[in-house]
Scaffold this motif. Structure first.
Motif, short mmCIF file in Angstrom:
data_model
loop_
_atom_site.label_atom_id
_atom_site.label_comp_id
_atom_site.label_asym_id
_atom_site.label_seq_id
_atom_site.Cartn_x
_atom_site.Cartn_y
_atom_site.Cartn_z
N LEU A 25 0.83 -1.20 0.00
CA LEU A 25 0.00 0.00 0.00
C LEU A 25 0.87 1.25 0.00
O LEU A 25 1.99 1.23 0.51
N GLN A 26 0.32 2.31 -0.53
CA GLN A 26 0.96 3.61 -0.38
C GLN A 26 0.98 3.95 1.11
O GLN A 26 0.05 3.62 1.85
N ALA A 27 2.04 4.56 1.57
CA ALA A 27 2.17 4.89 2.99
C ALA A 27 0.98 5.73 3.45
O ALA A 27 0.62 6.71 2.80
N GLY A 28 0.34 5.32 4.56
CA GLY A 28 -0.80 6.05 5.10
C GLY A 28 -2.14 5.67 4.52
O GLY A 28 -3.15 6.25 4.90
N ALA A 29 -2.17 4.71 3.58
CA ALA A 29 -3.44 4.37 2.92
C ALA A 29 -4.32 3.45 3.75
O ALA A 29 -5.53 3.43 3.59
N MET A 30 -3.72 2.66 4.65
CA MET A 30 -4.50 1.67 5.41
C MET A 30 -5.39 2.35 6.46
O MET A 30 -4.95 3.24 7.18
N GLN A 31 -6.66 1.90 6.53
CA GLN A 31 -7.58 2.39 7.56
C GLN A 31 -7.73 1.38 8.69
O GLN A 31 -7.62 1.72 9.85
N TRP A 32 -8.00 0.10 8.34
CA TRP A 32 -8.06 -0.94 9.36
C TRP A 32 -7.87 -2.31 8.73
O TRP A 32 -8.04 -2.49 7.53
N THR A 33 -7.46 -3.26 9.56
CA THR A 33 -7.28 -4.65 9.12
C THR A 33 -8.00 -5.57 10.09
O THR A 33 -8.19 -5.24 11.27
N ALA A 34 -8.38 -6.73 9.60
CA ALA A 34 -9.01 -7.76 10.44
C ALA A 34 -8.47 -9.12 10.03
O ALA A 34 -8.41 -9.43 8.83
N GLY A 35 -8.06 -9.91 11.00
CA GLY A 35 -7.51 -11.22 10.72
C GLY A 35 -6.06 -11.33 11.12
O GLY A 35 -5.51 -10.47 11.82
#
Length: 266
Positions: A65-75
Motif C-alpha cells: 500500500l501507499q504509505a498512510g493508505a490503510m484504515q483498518w485490518t481484520a484477521g
C-alpha cells in the motif's frame, strides 16, 4: 471471523473487483451534518461518492500500500516495511526521492481483510501485463496499492532539459508483473481514453496521461520546431509518446486536487 454492516451494508456497492482487491462505493453519505446534507445530495447525483479499496488476503500473496493508505485490518495480518536489506532500503529511498512517491511502502501478508482510507477519487484496478503490454508507467501521485508480486522501478524521462522547463518530474514510477495495481484517478475507467500507438506518435499538452506502456519513448518537447514556432502556436512544451504501446488519457488533469483537501474530511 465475521464482519457485519460493511460489505453487506445497503449503501456499500462493489463496483470493481480484480485479484484480491475490491472497490466499494458508498451510495449515500448519511454521516454529513445538517448544513451539509444538500451539498451531499447533489454530489451523489453527480457520482461524487466515497470509495474504498478492500483487499482480501489468502495467506499466499500479500499487498503493498501507499504509505498512510490503510484504515483498518481484520484477521491474521502482519505489516512489514517490505525492505529486504540495507541495499534494498537505499534503493527504495532513492527511487522514492526521484519519483515523488513514498520511499517505504508497507507490505501486508497473512490471511484477512485490509480496508483503505476512503477517497472521493476513482479507483482503477489494472493488470500491467494484460492491459498495458508489460511494464506500465504511472504519473506522479496516482499509485495506491498493488499485489506484492508487482515490481517497482524508477524510469527516467528522456530529454531532461525540456522536462525541467515543462514542470515535469525527472522520473516516473514503473510497475511490472503479473499481479494487480490500484491507481487513484480523477475520472472513472469509463471516461479514460485509450490510445494504442503503432509506430506513430501522440502529443499531449498538459498532465493528462494516467499511465502508458514502458515500451513507448516518452519525452517533453517544444510544440514547434523552434521557439518562435512554439510561441506562434500558443502552446509551449508538450508530452510526446512515440513507438508501440498504449497511453491512457484523462479528459481532466491527473493531478486534480482532493475536493476535501484541508477540510478535515475524507
Amino acid at each position: 471471523m465475521h464482519i457485519y454492516n460493511f460489505l453487506d451494508n445497503d449503501d456499500a456497492k462493489t463496483i470493481a473487483e480484480k485479484g484480491p482487491f475490491k472497490v466499494i462505493e458508498w451510495q449515500r453519505d448519511l454521516s454529513v451534518p445538517y448544513l451539509g446534507a444538500q451539498a451531499a445530495y447533489f454530489a451523489a447525483k453527480m457520482d461524487v461518492r466515497r470509495r474504498q479499496l478492500v483487499a482480501q488476503l489468502d495467506g499466499r500473496t500479500g499487498v503493498t500500500l501507499q504509505a498512510g493508505a490503510m484504515q483498518w485490518t481484520a484477521g491474521s495480518i502482519q505489516a512489514t516495511t517490505g525492505v529486504k536489506g540495507v541495499g534494498d532500503f537505499f534503493g527504495k529511498a532513492l527511487r522514492g526521492s526521484v519519483t515523488g512517491e513514498s520511499a517505504i511502502k508497507p507490505e501486508y501478508m497473512g490471511e484477512g481483510t485490509i480496508v483503505c482510507e476512503p477517497t472521493y477519487r476513482h479507483i482503477l484496478l489494472m493488470s500491467p501485463q494484460t492491459e498495458m503490454g508489460g511494464t506500465m508507467v504511472v504519473n506522479d501521485g496516482l499509485f495506491m496499492a498493488c499485489t506484492s508480486d508487482i515490481r517497482h522501478r524508477a524510469i527516467m524521462v528522456k530529454r531532461p532539459s525540456a522536462m525541467v522547463a515543462g514542470n515535469e518530474g525527472l522520473f516516473n514510477l514503473g510497475l511490472d508483473g503479473a499481479g494487480v495495481v490500484a491507481l487513484e484517478s480523477p475520472v472513472p475507467a469509463s471516461e479514460l481514453v485509450a490510445v494504442d500507438l503503432e509506430g506513430d506518435e501522440l502529443k499531449v499538452d498538459g498532465n493528462f496521461a494516467i499511465a502508458w506502456s514502458e515500451d513507448l519513448s516518452f519525452s517533453v518537447e517544444r510544440s514547434g520546431k523552434s521557439l518562435v514556432g512554439s510561441a506562434v502556436s500558443g502552446e509551449g512544451l508538450v508530452n510526446v509518446y512515440r513507438g508501440h504501446g498504449r497511453v491512457l488519457l484523462s479528459p481532466v488533469a491527473s493531478l486534480t486536487p482532493n475536493p476535501n483537501a484541508g477540510t478535515g474530511e475524507v
